[in-house]
Scaffold this active site. Structure first.
Site, mmCIF file in Angstrom:
data_model
loop_
_atom_site.group_PDB
_atom_site.id
_atom_site.type_symbol
_atom_site.label_atom_id
_atom_site.label_comp_id
_atom_site.label_asym_id
_atom_site.label_seq_id
_atom_site.Cartn_x
_atom_site.Cartn_y
_atom_site.Cartn_z
ATOM 1 C CE1 TYR A 1 -7.407 3.719 9.818
ATOM 2 C CE2 TYR A 1 -6.457 3.918 7.621
ATOM 3 C CZ TYR A 1 -6.429 3.388 8.898
ATOM 4 O OH TYR A 1 -5.424 2.521 9.252
ATOM 5 C CE1 TYR B 1 -2.503 4.176 8.689
ATOM 6 C CE2 TYR B 1 -1.039 2.886 7.300
ATOM 7 C CZ TYR B 1 -2.252 3.056 7.934
ATOM 8 O OH TYR B 1 -3.222 2.082 7.811
ATOM 9 C CG HIS C 1 -2.088 -0.888 1.126
ATOM 10 N ND1 HIS C 1 -3.137 -0.862 2.015
ATOM 11 C CD2 HIS C 1 -2.393 -1.851 0.222
ATOM 12 C CE1 HIS C 1 -4.040 -1.764 1.672
ATOM 13 N NE2 HIS C 1 -3.599 -2.378 0.588
ATOM 14 N N PRO D 1 -6.456 0.676 17.619
ATOM 15 C CG PRO D 1 -8.234 -0.642 16.896
ATOM 16 C CD PRO D 1 -7.721 0.088 18.093
ATOM 17 C CE LYS E 1 2.178 3.888 13.356
ATOM 18 N NZ LYS E 1 2.436 3.226 12.103
#
Length: 389
Positions: A200, A384, A72, A292, A296
Site C-alpha cells: 500500500y 486487517y 499472507h 476497497p 473488507k
C-alpha cells in the site's frame, strides 16, 4: 413452487449461504439476474479473512482454496521512498489468504450444481411480497413467463443496485453515505507480483496498491480522477504512473505486460439500517459498501452470512427466533467497525484534492506513528485479518 429460503443474488455471498444451508438440510432457491459466465467474468478482490476461510471450509468448498491460495502473514506500507512491514502473525497470530473472488465463486457454483442446487439465471422483475408477514413470497419473470416462489424467508444478496434494499420502505430504513472524490484504476495482468505481499503506497502523486491473484497473475491499482475512463489510459501509461508512485526498489522490480482487464471503481462508504425487515434480510453490498482500501468488501458480506446462517439454523433446528431477531443488530455492530477501518485506511493513504500542507504533515505523522508503534500496528493487524464474528 415453494422453498424455505429464497436467495436473491447468485454472487459469492448468496451461493455461500445456499451451500451452508444445504449441508444442514435447509432448502433454498437462488435467483440471479445474469448468467453464470457473466458473474464469473466480474473482476473482484481476493483477500480473505480467517472467518471467510473457515466458512468456506464449513461449506465443504475449500479444497481448491486451501491448495492454491497464498497465505499472507503481513503487508507493506510505503510513503515516498520509505516503507515498513506490518506483521500480522506477530501482532495477532492470524493471517489472511489471497484467493481470487472469481475462483471462489466458481467453487461455490460447482458445489451447488453437484448437489443439484436450484439456481435460476436471467431472472427479471424480481419483486418481494409480504416480507412483514410470516408467509412472504417472491415473484419474477424468466424466459417470458411469470413465476412465484413461496418461502419462509428472503435473503437479499443482490448488491447495491438490487431490489432487496429498495423493498424496505423509506419510512423504515436510514442510509449513511460518504462519497470519495477519486476512484481506483485497476489493471489485471499475467505477470509475477512485484512483492510476495501487498504494498500500500502513499505517494505525492496519489495512492497505489500492488496486489496479486497468484504467483503468475497480478492486480495493480492507482488512484485516479472520477472523470477518467479506462480508455484514457494505455497499458504503458498505467505502468509508468504506477512506477512513479512506488518506492524505487519496488519500481525497479516491477514486471509489466499486456493488461487482461482495466476498470475504474469509484469509492464510497455506505450503510443502511436496519438490515432486517420482517422476514427479509439484507446481506453484503445490498446493505453496505466499503472503500476497497482495507480489503473488507467481500469479508463483510461473509460476516453477514455467518450471522444469518446461524440465525436460520437456530430457527429451523431449535424453533428459536432469537438469532434472526437479532441479525441486524449483530451484523451492524461488526459492519460499522469494518467501515471505520476502511475509512481511516483510505484517509491515511490517499491524496485528497482539498489537502493543504498541514493536512499532509498530519498524514505523515499518522504513518510515522504506525511505523514506530507496535500497539498501533497490532490495532491495524487486528482489523486487517478480521474481527471475530
Amino acid at each position: 413452487m415453494r422453498t424455505q429460503v429464497v436467495i436473491i443474488g447468485g454472487g459469492p455471498s448468496g451461493l455461500l449461504l445456499s451451500q451452508l444451508l444445504h449441508r444442514k438440510g435447509i432448502d433454498t432457491v437462488v435467483l440471479e439476474r445474469k448468467t453464470r459466465d457473466y458473474v464469473l467474468g466480474r473482476i473482484r478482490a481476493g483477500v480473505l479473512e480467517t472467518g471467510f476461510v473457515n466458512l468456506m471450509r464449513e461449506a465443504g468448498v475449500a479444497e481448491r482454496m486451501d491448495a492454491e491460495s497464498i497465505v499472507h502473514d503481513g503487508t507493506v506500507i510505503a510513503y515516498g521512498e520509505d516503507q515498513f512491514r506490518i506483521d500480522f502473525q506477530q501482532s495477532t497470530g492470524e493471517s489472511v489468504v489471497v484467493y481470487g473472488q472469481t475462483e471462489l465463486t466458481r467453487d461455490l457454483y460447482d458445489a451447488r450444481e453437484a448437489a443439484d442446487g436450484k439456481i435460476v439465471f436471467n431472472v427479471e422483475n424480481v419483486t418481494i411480497h409480504d416480507a412483514e408477514s410470516e408467509t412472504p413470497h417472491v415473484t419474477y419473470q424468466c424466459d417470458g413467463q411469470e413465476h412465484r416462489l413461496d418461502c419462509d424467508f428472503v435473503a437479499g444478496c443482490d448488491g447495491f443496485h438490487g431490489v432487496s434494499r429498495q423493498t424496505i420502505p423509506l419510512s423504515v430504513r436510514r442510509e449513511y453515505e460518504k462519497l470519495y472524490p477519486f476512484g481506483w484504476l485497476g489493471l489485471l495482468s499475467d505477470t509475477p507480483p512485484v512483492h510476495p505481499e501487498l504494498i500500500y503506497s502513499n505517494s505525492e502523486r496519489g495512492f497505489a496498491l500492488c496486489s496479486q491473484r497468484s504467483w503468475t497473475r497480478s492486480r495493480y491499482y492507482i488512484q485516479c480522477s472520477l472523470s477518467d475512463s479506462p480508455d484514457d489510459w494505455t497499458d504503458q501509461m498505467f505502468w509508468d504512473e504506477l512506477r512513479r508512485r512506488l518506492p524505487q526498489k519496488a519500481a525497479d522490480e516491477l514486471v509489466t505486460g499486456p493488461s487482461i482487464e482495466k476498470s475504474i471503481a469509484p469509492l464510497r462508504s455506505f450503510v443502511t439500517e436496519p438490515m432486517r425487515w420482517g422476514r427479509l434480510f439484507l446481506c453484503g453490498d445490498a446493505a453496505h459498501i466499503v472503500p476497497p482500501t482495507g480489503a473488507k468488501g467481500l469479508n463483510t458480506a461473509a460476516s453477514d452470512i455467518h450471522y444469518l446462517y446461524h440465525g436460520l439454523l437456530q430457527f429451523y433446528q431449535e424453533k428459536d427466533s432469537e438469532g434472526i431477531g437479532r441479525y441486524s443488530e449483530r451484523a451492524l455492530a461488526r459492519i460499522w467497525k469494518a467501515e471505520r477501518f476502511s475509512w481511516t485506511t483510505t484517509m491515511l493513504l490517499h491524496r485528497f484534492p482539498e489537502m493543504n500542507q498541514f493536512d499532509l504533515r498530519m498524514q505523515q505523522a499518522d504513518i510515522d506513528f504506525l511505523r514506530e508503534n507496535k500497539d498501533a500496528q497490532k490495532v491495524f493487524a487486528t482489523n486487517y485479518v478480521g474481527l471475530p464474528f
